[in-house]
Design an enzyme around this catalytic site. Structure first.
Site, PDB file in Angstrom:
ATOM      1  N   ASP A  80      54.320  62.794  72.678  1.00  0.00           N
ATOM      2  CA  ASP A  80      53.163  62.211  73.134  1.00  0.00           C
ATOM      3  C   ASP A  80      52.411  61.679  71.733  1.00  0.00           C
ATOM      4  O   ASP A  80      52.650  62.645  70.809  1.00  0.00           O
ATOM      5  CB  ASP A  80      52.340  62.931  74.066  1.00  0.00           C
ATOM      6  CG  ASP A  80      52.526  63.011  75.475  1.00  0.00           C
ATOM      7  OD1 ASP A  80      53.026  62.047  76.013  1.00  0.00           O
ATOM      8  OD2 ASP A  80      52.531  64.082  75.938  1.00  0.00           O
ATOM      9  N   ASP A 136      54.071  56.715  79.812  1.00  0.00           N
ATOM     10  CA  ASP A 136      52.740  57.214  80.639  1.00  0.00           C
ATOM     11  C   ASP A 136      51.834  55.967  80.913  1.00  0.00           C
ATOM     12  O   ASP A 136      51.690  55.787  82.070  1.00  0.00           O
ATOM     13  CB  ASP A 136      51.966  58.254  80.139  1.00  0.00           C
ATOM     14  CG  ASP A 136      52.655  59.676  79.693  1.00  0.00           C
ATOM     15  OD1 ASP A 136      53.624  59.728  80.547  1.00  0.00           O
ATOM     16  OD2 ASP A 136      52.272  60.104  78.628  1.00  0.00           O
TER      17      ASP A 136
END
Length: 216
Positions: free
Chosen positions: A147, A181
């Site tokens: 991430d 995401d």
């Protein structure tokens, strides 16, 4: 084949952007390293997680394996759904948004399935190495999801009178996320917003077919 082109192209582009960015982050940044894009409101911040989207966790090694296998089963189902919707000529917006969800799920599956084999461990002192001599940091299906987008748009402190969190610091938006995401979130939100439009034609067709059966 024309009906397949745009969803397929969207999937390929999302996967390429997602994986190129993740590879660059892994090979060039140490854990916790960050640099600002728009002051303190938008930045690249490298972190990894063992679980679901936006850094949520799912318990231990067994939970990690179960989650990865579930993701693979889910993405197979979503992929079948995209093909089915195209064949049945559903609304193009619905097909495209489901393709976004498929691409996002696939992007994170690649991390979970293969990154443990492909990369050495990322630490707070140095970036990871690709295909290190001693092997990767984890086995198949046990990789960590990379991430990097952090958007602490609003920061402050709850007033003392605020229930439960009075005096505590708050940050919005706190989760760190990635391109995959984002694709999943956009696809889900767009389906929720436009669901009446997407399924309107299908309902009309069902009503028309039902009327024909009654007349017969």
């Amino acid at each position: 084949m024309k009906a397949y082109f745009k969803p397929f192209l969207a999937i390929v582009i999302i996967l390429l952007v997602d994986q190129i960015l993740k590879f660059w982050i892994k090979l060039n940044m140490s854990l916790g390293q960050e640099f600002k894009i728009i002051g303190d409101y938008a930045m690249i911040h490298f972190t990894e997680n063992n679980g679901m989207a936006f850094g949520m966790e799912f318990g231990g090694e067994a939970g990690k394996l179960a989650l990865t296998l579930f993701r693979i089963a889910a993405v197979c189902g979503i992929g079948y759904g995209v093909v089915y919707l195209i064949k049945k000529k559903y609304h193009r917006g619905l097909i495209m948004n489901l393709a976004l969800i498929f691409a996002g799920a696939m992007g994170n599956i690649i991390d979970s399935t293969f990154y443990g084999l492909l990369f050495g461990e990322s630490t707070y002192y140095e970036a990871a190495k690709f295909l290190p001599a001693g092997g990767g940091y984890a086995g198949l299906f046990h990789g960590k999801v990379v991430d990097m987008f952090y958007l602490p748009i609003l920061q402050g402190t709850y007033p003392a009178w605020f229930p439960f969190w009075g005096g505590d610091e708050f940050i919005f938006f706190r989760p760190v996320f990635n391109v995959a995401d984002s694709a999943i979130s956009i696809g889900v939100v767009m389906i929720l917003i436009y669901q009446k439009r997407y399924f309107k034609e299908e309902k009309k067709e069902e009503i028309y077919t039902h009327s024909e059966m009654i007349e017969e």
